[in-house]
Write a protein that holds these residues in place. Structure first.
Motif, mmCIF file in Angstrom:
data_model
loop_
_atom_site.group_PDB
_atom_site.id
_atom_site.type_symbol
_atom_site.label_atom_id
_atom_site.label_comp_id
_atom_site.label_asym_id
_atom_site.label_seq_id
_atom_site.Cartn_x
_atom_site.Cartn_y
_atom_site.Cartn_z
ATOM 1 N N SER A 13 23.375 84.383 -5.659
ATOM 2 C CA SER A 13 22.894 83.183 -6.353
ATOM 3 C C SER A 13 22.486 82.096 -5.368
ATOM 4 C CB SER A 13 23.982 82.660 -7.294
ATOM 5 O OG SER A 13 25.140 82.290 -6.563
ATOM 6 N N HIS A 14 23.162 82.047 -4.211
ATOM 7 C CA HIS A 14 22.824 81.010 -3.238
ATOM 8 C C HIS A 14 21.469 81.256 -2.585
ATOM 9 C CE1 HIS A 14 24.583 84.245 -0.847
ATOM 10 N NE2 HIS A 14 23.970 83.743 0.210
ATOM 11 N N ARG A 15 20.901 82.436 -2.802
ATOM 12 C CA ARG A 15 19.585 82.749 -2.233
ATOM 13 C C ARG A 15 18.458 82.467 -3.225
ATOM 14 N NH1 ARG A 15 20.133 88.757 -0.448
ATOM 15 N NH2 ARG A 15 17.944 88.405 0.107
ATOM 16 N N ALA A 20 22.979 73.438 -7.118
ATOM 17 C CA ALA A 20 24.365 73.892 -7.055
ATOM 18 C C ALA A 20 25.010 73.752 -8.431
ATOM 19 C CB ALA A 20 25.136 73.069 -6.029
ATOM 20 N N GLN A 145 33.638 76.100 -4.002
ATOM 21 C CA GLN A 145 32.696 76.693 -4.952
ATOM 22 C C GLN A 145 32.806 78.217 -4.986
ATOM 23 O OE1 GLN A 145 28.590 75.422 -4.522
ATOM 24 N NE2 GLN A 145 27.834 77.350 -5.347
ATOM 25 N N GLU A 146 32.927 78.824 -3.823
ATOM 26 C CA GLU A 146 32.984 80.288 -3.779
ATOM 27 C C GLU A 146 34.267 80.811 -4.418
ATOM 28 O OE1 GLU A 146 32.147 83.914 -0.612
ATOM 29 O OE2 GLU A 146 32.517 81.880 0.117
#
Length: 527
Positions: A13-15, A20, A145-146
């Motif tokens: 998702s971070h890609r 955020a 967050q992770e």
């Protein structure tokens, strides 16, 4: 052990070029009018198709049947769109709650390493003190967050009865549809494209700029409404390569870091190994094996080409190439052989290969014949659960680790399949609260899921029948039973849920019959 070792996931998702979590729009933030429109678009549509399909059933001829299959396919796409919206919005609410807790919580962050006395003086409860100490031990903060995402994925996997990996992938797709590829989401919710097509678009949207993602949608969606998933996949990959801002050689260098060897179980005593690595290495391995197969053709050999490839690779790894004089690698396996069942009816007896499950008794006996040592296990003849282990050669805590290894067989968190080598001895009643280190107060649990219990608010209760009920921070429940249990017909999942243990105990008579003539060892710290 750092956070990278605890959280082994493929979250992409971070890609995706999206904000955020905690800052995104949801159905709840669009107002009454906007929420009504979105409910109609994403949740009411499937009901209308289902009603229409119900009126037509059953099919009277082939053409009608094919039309109804097409309607079912459309309905499946619409339901998947509804699921994506619900999952993305639920995760957004969860992320906002985590952010509020982070801003208003009176607990000290793990990296500040406060003393228990300092926390008590601040009015922090004993449970929160333990949570902070646990967070410091695992080098994490519950508001990261992770970490928060990992806990949400685990809760959702219990609610949806799916694996963490599948739910993580679904969440990534849901975020991409909900907060980036709205045109793709709308096409999916209308049943115009398949879920696989939507998945390919989100997958190939990674690492691209927002405008390039929208351009990809513009080029693919008209084609995707009439093409096969395979054709869409090929076009999406080409567009991704063309639009990617980073040169291919740099990406290849980065991708080498994802090299891995994975495996999974299949039926009939089989398993599959998957090797991921640089294409040049994989092709070299395949070509080397293929060359050996082709160069040693025997017209009398009944094996197929595929069998020859496997046998060649297997022999190279475990026995060594024929001219190599044998391999330095030694097979390491553990097998449990049920002596009572084997004596009663050898044809129906099944042994257990550690990390896999049931295998033919003949295969197990062959493995045992080459074993450098034997370890006797006492199992419940009704359920198959391991209840004690031979301690003549081992002193605790090794004997206790051996017992848990064969009794639990893997991490006892729902859906986790980490083997004993990647798990640790976990106290049921916390050691810090007086819990002992013995077979009735320990289980196997990997580092990640120990952290879930101690730092993220997860909990579990041992039931009278030996099963374990896990409770998530938001009230979802799931029951697990010891991995060595082969029969659940005597398990009562509706029993009184109080912290009790298995009532199977070793008497002096049982010990004498089994040859376990030794004293019960004293309790020791497994750590």
């Amino acid at each position: 052990m750092g956070i990278r070792d605890i959280f082994e996931n493929d979250d992409d998702s971070h890609r995706l070029p999206i904000e955020a979590p905690g800052l995104r729009d949801t159905v709840q933030t669009t107002g009454t009018w906007g929420a009504a429109i979105q409910r109609q678009k994403y949740f009411t549509g499937p009901l209308e198709v289902l009603t229409e399909l119900n009126k037509q059933m059953p099919a009277q001829d082939l053409a009608v049947g094919l039309d109804q299959l097409a309607m079912l396919s459309r309905l499946r796409s619409m339901l998947d769109a509804s699921e994506a919206v619900l999952m993305a919005d639920t995760y957004e609410l969860f992320a906002r709650g985590v952010a509020l807790q982070s801003n208003g919580d009176n607990r000290i962050q793990a990296e500040d390493e406060p003393t228990p006395k300092q926390l008590a003086e601040m009015g922090v409860s004993a449970d929160d003190i333990l949570a902070n100490l646990s967070a410091g031990y695992y080098r994490v903060t519950p508001h990261d967050q992770e970490i928060a995402r990992s806990s949400f994925v685990a809760e959702a996997s219990i609610a949806m009865r799916d694996t963490d990996n599948h739910i993580s992938n679904k969440l990534t797709m849901a975020e991409g549809l909900r907060h980036l590829c709205l045109e793709t989401l709308n096409a999916l919710s209308a049943g115009e494209i398949t879920t696989q097509t939507a998945r390919e678009i989100i997958k190939n949207a990674q690492d691209l700029e927002t405008e390039d993602v929208h351009r990809m949608e513009e080029l693919l969606l008209p084609f995707a409404k009439h093409a096969s998933d395979s054709a869409v996949r090929q076009r999406a990959r080409r567009l991704h390569e063309k639009m990617h801002p980073k040169p291919i050689d740099e990406r290849h260098k980065d991708a080498k870091e994802t090299r891995d060897l994975r495996w999974w179980m299949e039926k009939d005593g089989m398993a599959v190994a998957q090797l991921r690595g640089p294409a040049e290495d994989i092709i070299s391995v395949v070509n080397t094996v293929e060359h050996h197969v082709v160069s040693n053709v025997d017209p009398e050999d009944p094996r197929t080409r595929g069998q020859l490839r496997y046998d060649t690779l297997r022999d190279a790894l475990l026995d060594g190439w024929p001219e190599g004089g044998g391999s330095t690698l030694k097979t390491k396996v553990a097998v449990t052989i049920p002596a009572v069942e084997m004596l009663a009816d050898p044809r129906k007896a099944l042994a257990d290969l550690e990390g896999y499950g049931p295998i033919p008794i003949g295969t197990a006996l062959k493995l045992a014949a080459d074993a450098p040592s034997m370890l006797r296990l006492l199992t419940d003849p009704w359920s198959g659960a391991v209840i004690d282990v031979d301690r003549k050669k081992y002193r605790p805590p090794q004997a206790l680790r051996d017992l848990l290894r064969f009794r639990d067989t893997q991490c006892q968190f729902p859906g986790c399949n980490r083997l004993p080598e990647r798990s640790e001895v976990e106290h049921i009643d916390d050691w810090a609260k007086g819990g002992g280190t013995n077979r009735t107060n320990t289980k196997l649990c990997c580092k990640r899921h120990q952290m879930f219990k101690h730092a993220l608010g997860w909990n579990y209760t041992y039931l009278p029948d030996g099963s374990v009920m896990w409770r998530t921070p938001h009230g979802q429940t799931c029951i697990e039973i010891p991995g060595s249990v082969t029969s659940v017909q005597n398990f009562d999942f509706n029993a009184d849920r109080t912290p009790q243990r298995l009532d199977i105990e070793l008497t002096d008579r049982v010990r004498k019959v089994l040859g376990y003539e030794f004293e019960e060892p004293p309790e020791v710290d497994a750590n």
